[in-house]
Scaffold this motif. Structure first.
Motif: not given
Length: 360
Positions: A78-79, A100, A104, A119
């Motif tokens: 995870t982030q 995510l 990014n 993502l």
């Protein structure tokens, strides 16, 4: 064995850890003249490979710039919003789930996970092959996307190109793309369902195999090829989570749509394309439910089997050929004429009149 990792290096970084890990901030010699603080991971354009036996939480930025990242993580990955990742390529190997959803920025992405994959990427992205530590004893690579029968949701801020296979098994895929969506021959999509939310043109002409498709938005063209039976239906991903999203039917404004289907086609949810054209190239039969109404300017078709559309459809022009019976209900004016898909492009295709090969 560490709990928090932070690094700033001018070369390749290879790290192994056996417990839960946070990419965060580390301060040494706190309160002394020698105090120093490092946050996140920076590699100055070199590769970063992390092997972790527990969960990994990215809470500060990982910046490999022109280098590649490979995260081999046993637990959930995870982030946080501050834990965005920047790299030429990112490869993931995971035994749990990958979430995510920060800002990014990768050029190439690949993942093999046993759970849900989410993502977010801020601009162009390619689903391809990522190699880390090339030419060394630590070399590792990943190609395409594999989710072991779980869902995948990909969001890109610009174009998405699929050059390596997306294997979702009985999972669903949702592609939310601010630019165009395309695929190479090797970039096939195999999934139970595929939802498309694409602002630009979509051309998915490889040997895809999905059971259900749904799409919304888009400009210019939507072209999709499937090797066997296909339903236009509802596709939901990440059900019961904060990332849940669903697309139903096909809903566009002035978009031309072409479906090439290697088996039967069933229209279960509404298809609307306003001033656009729907062109069907179907090897089997074409049918619809009452909920699967079709409305738009023109319908073109090349069918080996029968077409049976008895719902309250609303088309202006129809043209094509059928190897079986042709039964179409339209609620108002209808002309038999010429229908063209993607006029003036390499994908252009036309049909004129109605031919039923000695059938009704």
């Amino acid at each position: 064995q560490v709990d928090v990792l932070a690094a700033d290096t001018g070369g390749m970084l290879l790290t192994n850890n056996v417990t839960d890990l946070t990419i965060g901030t580390v301060t040494g010699a706190a309160g002394t003249p020698f105090e120093v603080t490092v946050s996140g991971v920076t590699t100055d354009g070199s590769d970063f490979k992390l092997t972790n036996s527990g969960r990994l939480s990215v809470q500060q930025m990982i910046n490999a710039a022109t280098g590649n990242i490979f995260l081999d993580v046993t637990g959930p990955l995870t982030q946080t919003a501050q834990g965005a990742m920047v790299a030429q390529g990112a490869g993931i190997a995971n035994s749990s789930q990958v979430l995510l959803d920060a800002a990014n920025d990768f050029d190439v992405f690949a993942a093999d996970t046993m759970g849900l994959l989410v993502l977010n990427d801020t601009d162009d992205l390619i689903i391809g092959t990522v190699v880390v530590a090339a030419g060394t004893a630590s070399e590792i690579s990943a190609s395409g996307i594999r989710t072991s029968n779980n869902d995948a949701k990909l969001t890109t801020g610009d174009d998405l190109g699929i050059t390596a296979a997306m294997e979702l098994g009985t999972g669903n895929g949702l592609l939310s793309v601010s630019g165009s969506l395309s695929q190479a021959t090797d970039g096939v999509i195999n999934a139970a369902g595929l939802g498309l939310m694409v602002d630009g043109p979509t051309v998915l002409d490889a040997a895809n195999d999905v059971d259900e498709i749904a799409a919304s938005g888009g400009t210019d063209v939507l072209m999709f090829r499937d090797v066997d039976d296909l339903s236009i239906s509802s596709v939901r991903v990440a059900a019961g989570t904060a990332f849940e999203m669903m697309v139903s039917g096909i809903d566009s404004v002035n978009q031309d749509i072409k479906l090439v289907v290697g088996g039967d086609l069933v229209v279960q949810d509404a298809v609307s394309f306003a001033n656009g054209t729907l062109f069907l190239d179907v090897s089997g039969d074409v049918s619809q439910l009452d909920s699967g109404t079709v409305s738009g300017a023109g319908l073109g078709f090349m069918l080996d089997g029968n077409l049976t559309w008895t719902a309250n459809n609303d088309l202006d022009i129809v043209a094509g050929s059928s190897g079986g019976t042709f039964l179409l209900n339209d609620q108002d004016d209808l002309s038999v004429g010429t229908v063209t898909f993607a006029s003036g492009t390499p994908l252009e295709m036309s049909a004129a009149g109605v031919i039923t090969a000695d059938a009704d």
